[in-house]
Design an enzyme around this catalytic site. Structure first.
Site, mmCIF file in Angstrom:
data_model
loop_
_atom_site.group_PDB
_atom_site.id
_atom_site.type_symbol
_atom_site.label_atom_id
_atom_site.label_comp_id
_atom_site.label_asym_id
_atom_site.label_seq_id
_atom_site.Cartn_x
_atom_site.Cartn_y
_atom_site.Cartn_z
ATOM 1 N N LYS A 198 0.837 -1.216 0.000
ATOM 2 C CA LYS A 198 0.000 0.000 0.000
ATOM 3 C C LYS A 198 0.866 1.258 0.000
ATOM 4 C CE LYS A 198 -2.020 -1.031 3.943
ATOM 5 N NZ LYS A 198 -1.305 -2.270 4.301
ATOM 6 N N ARG A 218 -9.846 1.532 8.250
ATOM 7 C CA ARG A 218 -9.437 0.188 8.661
ATOM 8 C C ARG A 218 -10.522 -0.532 9.446
ATOM 9 N NH1 ARG A 218 -3.480 0.864 8.771
ATOM 10 N NH2 ARG A 218 -2.602 -1.154 9.244
ATOM 11 N N ARG A 262 11.637 -5.246 5.029
ATOM 12 C CA ARG A 262 11.425 -3.827 4.702
ATOM 13 C C ARG A 262 12.378 -2.915 5.478
ATOM 14 N NH1 ARG A 262 5.602 -1.362 5.398
ATOM 15 N NH2 ARG A 262 5.788 -2.360 7.430
ATOM 16 N N ARG A 307 11.185 -0.962 11.005
ATOM 17 C CA ARG A 307 10.081 -0.620 11.903
ATOM 18 C C ARG A 307 9.968 -1.614 13.056
ATOM 19 N NH1 ARG A 307 4.734 0.677 8.381
ATOM 20 N NH2 ARG A 307 3.832 -0.715 9.934
ATOM 21 N N ARG A 320 -0.660 -8.329 13.608
ATOM 22 C CA ARG A 320 -1.188 -7.350 12.647
ATOM 23 C C ARG A 320 -2.045 -8.049 11.589
ATOM 24 N NH1 ARG A 320 4.252 -4.899 10.799
ATOM 25 N NH2 ARG A 320 3.016 -3.754 9.265
HETATM 26 P P1 AP5 Z 1 4.817 -1.538 1.822
HETATM 27 O O1 AP5 Z 1 4.448 -0.783 0.609
HETATM 28 O O2 AP5 Z 1 5.565 -0.803 2.889
HETATM 29 O O3 AP5 Z 1 3.541 -2.304 2.434
HETATM 30 P P2 AP5 Z 1 2.266 -1.755 3.182
HETATM 31 O O4 AP5 Z 1 1.081 -2.450 2.610
HETATM 32 O O5 AP5 Z 1 2.241 -0.255 3.192
HETATM 33 O O6 AP5 Z 1 2.541 -2.338 4.619
HETATM 34 P P3 AP5 Z 1 2.460 -1.658 6.070
HETATM 35 O O7 AP5 Z 1 3.163 -2.593 6.999
HETATM 36 O O8 AP5 Z 1 2.946 -0.246 6.062
HETATM 37 O O9 AP5 Z 1 0.958 -1.686 6.342
HETATM 38 P P4 AP5 Z 1 0.290 -1.623 7.682
HETATM 39 O O10 AP5 Z 1 -1.088 -1.411 7.247
HETATM 40 O O11 AP5 Z 1 0.517 -2.763 8.590
HETATM 41 O O12 AP5 Z 1 1.048 -0.414 8.445
HETATM 42 P P5 AP5 Z 1 0.589 1.043 8.864
HETATM 43 O O13 AP5 Z 1 1.785 1.876 8.955
HETATM 44 O O14 AP5 Z 1 -0.565 1.490 8.033
HETATM 45 O O15 AP5 Z 1 5.666 -2.810 1.359
HETATM 46 C C1 AP5 Z 1 6.170 -3.754 2.292
HETATM 47 C C2 AP5 Z 1 7.490 -4.333 1.747
HETATM 48 O O16 AP5 Z 1 7.213 -5.073 0.563
HETATM 49 C C3 AP5 Z 1 8.537 -3.273 1.367
HETATM 50 O O17 AP5 Z 1 9.821 -3.721 1.713
HETATM 51 C C4 AP5 Z 1 8.405 -3.145 -0.161
HETATM 52 O O18 AP5 Z 1 9.620 -2.775 -0.786
HETATM 53 C C5 AP5 Z 1 7.960 -4.557 -0.549
HETATM 54 N N1 AP5 Z 1 7.075 -4.563 -1.712
HETATM 55 C C6 AP5 Z 1 6.034 -3.722 -1.960
HETATM 56 N N2 AP5 Z 1 5.426 -4.035 -3.115
HETATM 57 C C7 AP5 Z 1 6.094 -5.119 -3.608
HETATM 58 C C8 AP5 Z 1 5.906 -5.921 -4.785
HETATM 59 N N3 AP5 Z 1 4.938 -5.670 -5.668
HETATM 60 N N4 AP5 Z 1 6.761 -6.964 -4.961
HETATM 61 C C9 AP5 Z 1 7.756 -7.238 -4.066
HETATM 62 N N5 AP5 Z 1 7.964 -6.493 -2.935
HETATM 63 C C10 AP5 Z 1 7.137 -5.456 -2.709
HETATM 64 O O19 AP5 Z 1 -0.015 0.782 10.323
HETATM 65 C C11 AP5 Z 1 0.819 0.493 11.422
HETATM 66 C C12 AP5 Z 1 -0.016 0.461 12.697
HETATM 67 O O20 AP5 Z 1 -0.610 1.774 12.923
HETATM 68 C C13 AP5 Z 1 -1.221 -0.487 12.689
HETATM 69 O O21 AP5 Z 1 -0.846 -1.777 13.078
HETATM 70 C C14 AP5 Z 1 -2.150 0.200 13.700
HETATM 71 O O22 AP5 Z 1 -1.750 -0.063 15.025
HETATM 72 C C15 AP5 Z 1 -1.919 1.678 13.444
HETATM 73 N N6 AP5 Z 1 -2.861 2.261 12.459
HETATM 74 C C16 AP5 Z 1 -2.542 2.770 11.234
HETATM 75 N N7 AP5 Z 1 -3.641 3.196 10.599
HETATM 76 C C17 AP5 Z 1 -4.682 2.969 11.435
HETATM 77 C C18 AP5 Z 1 -6.082 3.178 11.340
HETATM 78 N N8 AP5 Z 1 -6.626 3.706 10.220
HETATM 79 N N9 AP5 Z 1 -6.861 2.799 12.380
HETATM 80 C C19 AP5 Z 1 -6.328 2.274 13.500
HETATM 81 N N10 AP5 Z 1 -5.011 2.034 13.657
HETATM 82 C C20 AP5 Z 1 -4.190 2.376 12.633
#
Ligand code: AP5
Length: 237
Positions: A31, A106, A145, A178, A189
């Site tokens: 994402k 979410r 990552r 991270r 998660r």
């Molecule tokens: P990346 O693009 O970083 O993946 P992502 O889907 O963004 O993963 P996240 O871990 O950031 O998502 P998340 O939803 O858990 O975290 P968030 O920060 O939102 O890619 C991942 C890896 O794969 C990278 O190394 C990349 O290079 C590689 N990659 C990407 N595409 C690829 C491809 N096509 N092929 C091969 N490799 C690839 O949330 C963190 C925490 O915050 C949550 O757990 C929660 O506690 C809180 N939080 C955030 N938002 C909310 C909300 N709306 N409500 C409540 N709590 C929230």
């Protein structure tokens, strides 16, 4: 002309997208990687609620203090805290032509509230990109990552490594691992995603706003699929 220059010219010459774009998918689906690219292509703000929360933790705000223990355990931050942050952010002038959500909404309550806010501010339509990926790929993507501390550029030590270990290619800043990208927290998660976020797939499907994206392809192929969907949405306006 290279592809990046062509994209920049295209974005400059064309009308703005005028949509709220939502990236929906499990942790590690890509994402953030793709949201950065869409935001750059359409010159829209990239609104990652995860990044906003991490910034609140860094600054020691009240939201940050409440969010920290939950994020460390892979749980969601309460809806009212996230909504407060989001509502303030999309009221800013740079969001008037559209915005790209990464990690929001979410929960069903967040989705309902977003719909309410968009209605209130007379914001156009919503395109939801559902990043479909097999769970087996996610652990490797997340444990591998690394993120640039300064500019948020995303790397992967297995598939997309920086030229020099631990250093960003773009500006030479240190790369971060991270704290929630450890095997134990990743499991939590993913379970949280299945329970609280997956129901949004049906929610947006029933509103005919959902487009599935094969997120198992290479990152550039995923970008190409997304561009096709968004170009279609833009023409349909
Ligand atoms: P990346 O693009 O970083 O993946 P992502 O889907 O963004 O993963 P996240 O871990 O950031 O998502 P998340 O939803 O858990 O975290 P968030 O920060 O939102 O890619 C991942 C890896 O794969 C990278 O190394 C990349 O290079 C590689 N990659 C990407 N595409 C690829 C491809 N096509 N092929 C091969 N490799 C690839 O949330 C963190 C925490 O915050 C949550 O757990 C929660 O506690 C809180 N939080 C955030 N938002 C909310 C909300 N709306 N409500 C409540 N709590 C929230």
């Amino acid at each position: 002309m290279d592809a990046a220059t062509a994209d920049r010219n295209w974005a400059r010459e064309s009308k703005r997208l005028g949509h709220a774009v939502i990236f929906l998918g499990p942790p590690g689906a890509g994402k953030g990687t793709q949201a950065q690219r869409v935001a750059e292509r359409y010159r829209l703000p990239h609104l990652s609620t995860g990044d906003m929360l991490r910034e609140n933790i860094r600054l020691g705000t009240e939201i940050g203090r409440k969010a920290k223990p939950l994020m460390e355990h892979g749980e969601l931050v309460p809806d009212h805290l996230v909504l407060q942050m989001v509502e303030e952010r999309i009221a800013e002038p740079d969001c008037k032509d559209g915005f790209v959500f990464d990690g929001f909404p979410r929960t069903l309550a967040q989705a309902d509230d977003l719909e309410r806010i968009c209605r209130r501010i007379h914001f156009g339509s919503t395109v939801v990109l559902h990043m479909v990926v097999q769970p087996e790929l996610l652990l490797r993507r997340l444990t591998g990552r690394r993120i640039c501390k300064a500019n948020g550029h995303i790397y992967n030590i297995y598939d997309r490594p920086p030229k020099q270990q631990g250093v960003c290619d773009v500006d030479g800043s240190a790369l971060l691992h991270r704290p929630d990208d450890t095997e134990g927290v990743i499991g939590e998660r993913l379970a949280t995603y299945e329970k609280q976020t997956r129901p949004l797939v049906e929610y947006y499907q029933s509103r005919k706003q959902l487009s599935a994206v094969d997120a198992m392809a290479g990152a550039d192929d995923v970008t190409a699929s997304i561009n096709r969907i968004l170009n279609g949405a833009k023409e349909a306006r």
